[in-house]
Design an enzyme around this catalytic site. Structure first.
Site, short mmCIF file in Angstrom:
data_model
loop_
_atom_site.label_atom_id
_atom_site.label_comp_id
_atom_site.label_asym_id
_atom_site.label_seq_id
_atom_site.Cartn_x
_atom_site.Cartn_y
_atom_site.Cartn_z
N SER A 118 -3.10 -12.76 3.53
CA SER A 118 -3.56 -12.51 2.15
C SER A 118 -2.50 -12.98 1.17
CB SER A 118 -3.87 -11.02 1.93
OG SER A 118 -2.68 -10.25 1.82
N LYS A 121 0.80 -1.23 0.00
CA LYS A 121 0.00 0.00 0.00
C LYS A 121 0.84 1.28 0.00
CE LYS A 121 -3.66 -0.33 -0.26
NZ LYS A 121 -4.75 -0.79 -1.16
C1 LIG Z 1 -2.47 -7.34 3.55
C2 LIG Z 1 -3.18 -6.87 2.33
N1 LIG Z 1 -3.33 -7.72 1.32
C3 LIG Z 1 -3.97 -7.37 0.20
C4 LIG Z 1 -4.52 -6.12 0.04
C5 LIG Z 1 -5.28 -5.80 -1.22
O1 LIG Z 1 -4.67 -4.86 -2.02
P1 LIG Z 1 -5.59 -3.86 -2.86
O2 LIG Z 1 -6.18 -2.90 -1.90
O3 LIG Z 1 -4.66 -3.22 -3.82
O4 LIG Z 1 -6.66 -4.66 -3.54
C6 LIG Z 1 -4.38 -5.20 1.07
C7 LIG Z 1 -4.98 -3.89 0.94
O5 LIG Z 1 -5.20 -3.17 1.87
C8 LIG Z 1 -3.70 -5.58 2.24
O6 LIG Z 1 -3.55 -4.72 3.26
#
Ligand SMILES: Cc1ncc(COP(=O)(O)O)c(C=O)c1O
Length: 313
Positions: free
Chosen positions: A266, A49
């Site tokens: 994630s 981010k």
């Molecule tokens: C740990 C984590 N994984 C994945 C994402 C997803 O990314 P995006 O917001 O670009 O879809 C985020 C977004 O906040 C995140 O904090």
């Protein structure tokens, strides 16, 4: 040989140019397919981010929507908040964040360390509750705040279009066949995929989402049961791949123990999907090259309150 060490003027210049690491052990059943993790935790705020947060702030400073007299406010599950906080400190801008009260203590403490103020929203309403709350706060005092609104700001996917995508093409543009990223605000998937789709060869873009509404894959959204971000375009991903919390957590454990990569859940979900694709390509006796996003590091979740592996919802 040691490459010449970089000298930079500000922490801002340390964003991007993250490495891709080949994973051989978790993808051992697909030896002819190259699986790479793009290590976004190598950004100074520790996550993917940093790219969109910095871009949204720089765009707004350039056109006057953000000044040092204003307070930047947004809703965030954590990583964007860390990024705003870090760049706010570096640029001399006050930051106020709305987040569900049940996000990990580590995330709250990290943002506070940069001097950020936190407003808590209802934990039962998740990230959607935080979005509703930030809108109320801004509507009650619009002149005080700059609200980047990462779910609707074109700078969010734009940052990935201009940096994540070109970096991947520079590293593996000659071989990449698949790109895997999770859906949160959807900025990573939208911006990176748009850039990859301009490539002369077809690159399949796979979007990972939790397989159900209640899940423990922090940072990701189950779109069918969520407010769909205005920046999301359903025609961009070629495939949507639902992943369970268990599979995401188990792959995160394996990445730590087998690859030396202690990543967030994630990222475990993204790599679970990537390894599944690799094994399918292997069984079809085709090679391939898969790049999956590692969004952040696992130590950001050392004090989880929302999910326990042995807890049944
Ligand atoms: C740990 C984590 N994984 C994945 C994402 C997803 O990314 P995006 O917001 O670009 O879809 C985020 C977004 O906040 C995140 O904090």
């Amino acid at each position: 040989m040691i490459a010449r060490s970089r000298r930079i003027e500000s922490v801002i210049d340390a964003v991007g140019n993250t490495p891709l690491v080949r994973l051989r052990r978790v993808a051992a059943k697909a030896p002819d397919v190259a699986v790479y993790a793009k290590l976004e935790f190598a950004n100074p705020g520790g996550s993917v981010k940093d790219r969109p947060a910095l871009r949204m702030m720089q765009d707004a400073l350039a056109d006057g929507r953000l000044t040092r007299k204003k307070i930047l406010i947004d809703s965030t599950s954590g990583n964007t908040g860390v990024a705003y906080s870090l760049f706010g400190a570096a640029l001399g801008i006050r930051v106020r964040l709305v987040m569900p009260s049940n996000v990990s203590k580590a995330r709250k403490d990290i943002t506070k360390a940069f001097g950020t103020e936190i407003i808590y929203s209802d934990p039962l309403e998740g990230s959607d509750g935080a979005i509703k709350k930030v809108r109320e706060v801004v509507a009650s005092d619009p002149d005080t705040y700059f609200y980047p609104d990462q779910y609707a700001n074109p700078g969010n996917p734009g940052a990935h279009y201009d940096s994540t995508g070109p970096e991947i093409l520079a590293a593996v543009g000659d071989t990449i066949t698949h790109f895997v990223a999770g859906l949160g605000t959807t900025g990573t998937m939208m911006g990176t995929s748009r850039r990859l789709k301009e490539h002369t060869r077809r690159i399949e873009c796979v979007a990972v989402e939790p397989d159900q509404a209640l899940h423990g894959l922090e940072g990701l959204k189950h779109l069918a049961s969520s407010l769909v971000p205005p920046i999301y375009d359903p025609t961009v991903p070629d495939v949507i791949c639902p992943v369970s919390t268990e599979d995401g957590w188990d792959m995160a454990d394996r990445l730590a123990r087998e690859e030396g990569l202690h990543v967030g859940h994630s990222s475990g979900a993204n790599l679970f999907a990537a390894v599944q694709i690799a094994e399918k390509l292997q069984s079809e006796q085709k090679g391939g090259c898969i790049v999956a996003i590692v969004a952040d590091r696992g130590d950001r979740y050392f004090a989880p309150t929302k999910w326990d592996k042995h807890y049944v919802w």
